[in-house]
Scaffold this active site. Structure first.
Site, PDB file in Angstrom:
ATOM      1  N   ARG A 178     -40.149  59.900 -14.096  1.00  0.00           N
ATOM      2  CA  ARG A 178     -40.825  61.090 -14.543  1.00  0.00           C
ATOM      3  C   ARG A 178     -42.158  60.070 -14.437  1.00  0.00           C
ATOM      4  O   ARG A 178     -42.068  58.469 -12.971  1.00  0.00           O
ATOM      5  CB  ARG A 178     -40.761  61.160 -16.080  1.00  0.00           C
ATOM      6  CG  ARG A 178     -40.073  62.193 -16.089  1.00  0.00           C
ATOM      7  CD  ARG A 178     -39.729  62.813 -17.688  1.00  0.00           C
ATOM      8  NE  ARG A 178     -41.069  63.020 -17.994  1.00  0.00           N
ATOM      9  CZ  ARG A 178     -41.677  63.570 -19.634  1.00  0.00           C
ATOM     10  NH1 ARG A 178     -40.609  62.977 -20.311  1.00  0.00           N
ATOM     11  NH2 ARG A 178     -42.762  63.840 -20.124  1.00  0.00           N
ATOM     12  N   PRO A 191     -42.167  60.623 -32.473  1.00  0.00           N
ATOM     13  CA  PRO A 191     -43.087  61.821 -32.021  1.00  0.00           C
ATOM     14  C   PRO A 191     -42.981  63.567 -31.564  1.00  0.00           C
ATOM     15  O   PRO A 191     -42.260  62.601 -30.420  1.00  0.00           O
ATOM     16  CB  PRO A 191     -44.995  60.870 -32.259  1.00  0.00           C
ATOM     17  CG  PRO A 191     -43.733  59.408 -31.234  1.00  0.00           C
ATOM     18  CD  PRO A 191     -42.517  59.284 -32.112  1.00  0.00           C
ATOM     19  N   ASN A 192     -43.466  63.884 -32.116  1.00  0.00           N
ATOM     20  CA  ASN A 192     -43.563  64.994 -31.176  1.00  0.00           C
ATOM     21  C   ASN A 192     -42.046  65.909 -31.571  1.00  0.00           C
ATOM     22  O   ASN A 192     -41.980  67.126 -30.498  1.00  0.00           O
ATOM     23  CB  ASN A 192     -44.443  64.695 -29.958  1.00  0.00           C
ATOM     24  CG  ASN A 192     -46.005  64.698 -30.244  1.00  0.00           C
ATOM     25  OD1 ASN A 192     -46.664  65.394 -31.019  1.00  0.00           O
ATOM     26  ND2 ASN A 192     -45.829  63.349 -29.572  1.00  0.00           N
ATOM     27  N   GLU A 233     -29.901  54.183 -27.390  1.00  0.00           N
ATOM     28  CA  GLU A 233     -31.493  54.852 -27.054  1.00  0.00           C
ATOM     29  C   GLU A 233     -31.058  55.787 -26.430  1.00  0.00           C
ATOM     30  O   GLU A 233     -29.914  55.788 -25.091  1.00  0.00           O
ATOM     31  CB  GLU A 233     -32.499  53.482 -26.491  1.00  0.00           C
ATOM     32  CG  GLU A 233     -33.387  54.463 -25.415  1.00  0.00           C
ATOM     33  CD  GLU A 233     -34.554  53.367 -24.722  1.00  0.00           C
ATOM     34  OE1 GLU A 233     -33.701  52.118 -24.413  1.00  0.00           O
ATOM     35  OE2 GLU A 233     -35.387  53.939 -23.840  1.00  0.00           O
ATOM     36  N   ASN A 252     -34.240  58.365 -30.425  1.00  0.00           N
ATOM     37  CA  ASN A 252     -35.027  58.881 -29.295  1.00  0.00           C
ATOM     38  C   ASN A 252     -36.662  58.249 -30.144  1.00  0.00           C
ATOM     39  O   ASN A 252     -37.053  59.348 -30.373  1.00  0.00           O
ATOM     40  CB  ASN A 252     -35.204  59.885 -29.322  1.00  0.00           C
ATOM     41  CG  ASN A 252     -36.353  60.333 -27.684  1.00  0.00           C
ATOM     42  OD1 ASN A 252     -36.303  59.647 -27.741  1.00  0.00           O
ATOM     43  ND2 ASN A 252     -35.560  61.737 -27.674  1.00  0.00           N
ATOM     44  N   ARG A 269     -42.374  72.552 -27.196  1.00  0.00           N
ATOM     45  CA  ARG A 269     -43.288  71.462 -26.567  1.00  0.00           C
ATOM     46  C   ARG A 269     -42.647  71.903 -24.742  1.00  0.00           C
ATOM     47  O   ARG A 269     -40.985  70.837 -24.764  1.00  0.00           O
ATOM     48  CB  ARG A 269     -42.954  70.222 -26.839  1.00  0.00           C
ATOM     49  CG  ARG A 269     -43.742  69.056 -26.397  1.00  0.00           C
ATOM     50  CD  ARG A 269     -43.029  67.953 -27.156  1.00  0.00           C
ATOM     51  NE  ARG A 269     -43.749  66.371 -26.655  1.00  0.00           N
ATOM     52  CZ  ARG A 269     -42.959  65.350 -26.638  1.00  0.00           C
ATOM     53  NH1 ARG A 269     -41.592  65.090 -27.146  1.00  0.00           N
ATOM     54  NH2 ARG A 269     -43.398  64.706 -25.734  1.00  0.00           N
ATOM     55  N   ALA A 305     -42.417  58.702 -27.441  1.00  0.00           N
ATOM     56  CA  ALA A 305     -43.680  57.912 -27.228  1.00  0.00           C
ATOM     57  C   ALA A 305     -43.588  56.558 -27.052  1.00  0.00           C
ATOM     58  O   ALA A 305     -44.322  55.773 -26.912  1.00  0.00           O
ATOM     59  CB  ALA A 305     -45.058  58.637 -27.445  1.00  0.00           C
ATOM     60  N   HIS A 357     -33.158  59.471 -24.392  1.00  0.00           N
ATOM     61  CA  HIS A 357     -33.827  60.324 -24.340  1.00  0.00           C
ATOM     62  C   HIS A 357     -33.440  62.395 -23.473  1.00  0.00           C
ATOM     63  O   HIS A 357     -32.251  61.749 -22.784  1.00  0.00           O
ATOM     64  CB  HIS A 357     -35.017  59.948 -22.883  1.00  0.00           C
ATOM     65  CG  HIS A 357     -35.602  58.516 -23.343  1.00  0.00           C
ATOM     66  ND1 HIS A 357     -36.453  58.683 -24.409  1.00  0.00           N
ATOM     67  CD2 HIS A 357     -35.187  57.275 -23.152  1.00  0.00           C
ATOM     68  CE1 HIS A 357     -36.816  57.062 -24.588  1.00  0.00           C
ATOM     69  NE2 HIS A 357     -35.280  56.502 -24.014  1.00  0.00           N
ATOM     70  N   TYR A 375     -38.231  69.739 -21.238  1.00  0.00           N
ATOM     71  CA  TYR A 375     -37.417  69.536 -22.410  1.00  0.00           C
ATOM     72  C   TYR A 375     -36.757  70.727 -22.652  1.00  0.00           C
ATOM     73  O   TYR A 375     -35.429  69.836 -23.239  1.00  0.00           O
ATOM     74  CB  TYR A 375     -38.414  69.468 -24.286  1.00  0.00           C
ATOM     75  CG  TYR A 375     -39.067  67.836 -23.996  1.00  0.00           C
ATOM     76  CD1 TYR A 375     -38.535  66.143 -23.601  1.00  0.00           C
ATOM     77  CD2 TYR A 375     -40.536  67.858 -23.374  1.00  0.00           C
ATOM     78  CE1 TYR A 375     -38.710  65.650 -23.216  1.00  0.00           C
ATOM     79  CE2 TYR A 375     -41.121  66.843 -23.201  1.00  0.00           C
ATOM     80  CZ  TYR A 375     -40.816  65.371 -23.111  1.00  0.00           C
ATOM     81  OH  TYR A 375     -41.410  64.502 -23.065  1.00  0.00           O
TER      82      TYR A 375
HETATM   83  C1  DQA Z   1     -38.667  61.486 -24.891  1.00  0.00           C
HETATM   84  C2  DQA Z   1     -39.622  60.966 -23.339  1.00  0.00           C
HETATM   85  C3  DQA Z   1     -40.259  60.070 -23.684  1.00  0.00           C
HETATM   86  O1  DQA Z   1     -41.040  59.531 -22.541  1.00  0.00           O
HETATM   87  C4  DQA Z   1     -41.411  61.169 -24.552  1.00  0.00           C
HETATM   88  O2  DQA Z   1     -42.743  60.760 -24.318  1.00  0.00           O
HETATM   89  C5  DQA Z   1     -40.942  61.566 -25.047  1.00  0.00           C
HETATM   90  C6  DQA Z   1     -39.854  62.391 -25.698  1.00  0.00           C
HETATM   91  C7  DQA Z   1     -37.464  62.049 -23.847  1.00  0.00           C
HETATM   92  O3  DQA Z   1     -36.176  62.466 -24.917  1.00  0.00           O
HETATM   93  O4  DQA Z   1     -37.099  62.726 -23.596  1.00  0.00           O
HETATM   94  O5  DQA Z   1     -41.800  62.659 -25.968  1.00  0.00           O
HETATM   95  O6  DQA Z   1     -38.024  60.013 -25.748  1.00  0.00           O
END
Ligand code: DQA
Length: 149
Positions: free
Chosen positions: A108, A11-12, A99, A75, A19, A78, A101, A24
């Site tokens: 963080r 998501p997002n 995994e 990825n 964003r 959240a 990120h 990011y």
């Molecule tokens: C994320 C890190 C997560 O904590 C966050 O909720 C994201 C992006 C990253 O790529 O740094 O949406 O996965």
């Protein structure tokens, strides 16, 4: 024909570019898709790159990848920090799972330090921005090549 590596985004991540750019960066998800397509071509593998804002869809895609992919770059955004359903789906996978990120989640908020993905992942890459996806593809390509030797 070798199975593709599935690159699944949660998501997002469709909002990358606008964003929280201080966290990011400026790259959009399309930029990351292009980066991955180029890296895959260099590595001689195929990719299937997707994004969803829905937990159930991500779970279905993981179940699907367990059958149809040679590896998974995930990825989960959240859902990484909340989803037992994602963990349970990953536990059914025998293919390598990396995994990823973009941000260094350990720098963080404390709630980002817990991952439901990590216990089922082959490895974890975080904090390298979009290049983390390339590192993940390289890692999976090497694991697949090692299996074929
Ligand atoms: C994320 C890190 C997560 O904590 C966050 O909720 C994201 C992006 C990253 O790529 O740094 O949406 O996965």
């Amino acid at each position: 024909m070798a199975k593709p590596i599935h690159i699944l985004n949660g998501p997002n991540l469709n909002l990358l570019g606008t964003r929280e750019p201080d966290i990011y960066g400026a790259a959009t998800l399309e930029d990351i898709r292009t980066l991955c397509t180029e890296a895959a071509s260099d590595l001689g593998c195929q990719i299937d790159f997707r994004q969803t804002n829905t937990e159930g869809e991500l779970v279905t895609w993981i179940q699907d990848a367990a059958e149809t992919a040679s590896g998974i770059v995930l990825n989960a955004a959240a859902y990484t920090h909340t989803s037992v359903a994602v963990l349970d789906a990953l536990k059914t996978c025998t293919v390598p799972v990396v995994e990823v990120h973009l941000s260094n989640v350990y720098k963080r908020e404390p709630f980002r330090h817990n991952s439901y993905v990590s216990p089922a992942a082959t490895g974890v890459i975080c904090g390298f921005g979009p290049h983390g996806y390339v590192l993940a593809l390289e890692a999976i390509a090497k694991l697949i090549a090692g299996k074929q030797e």
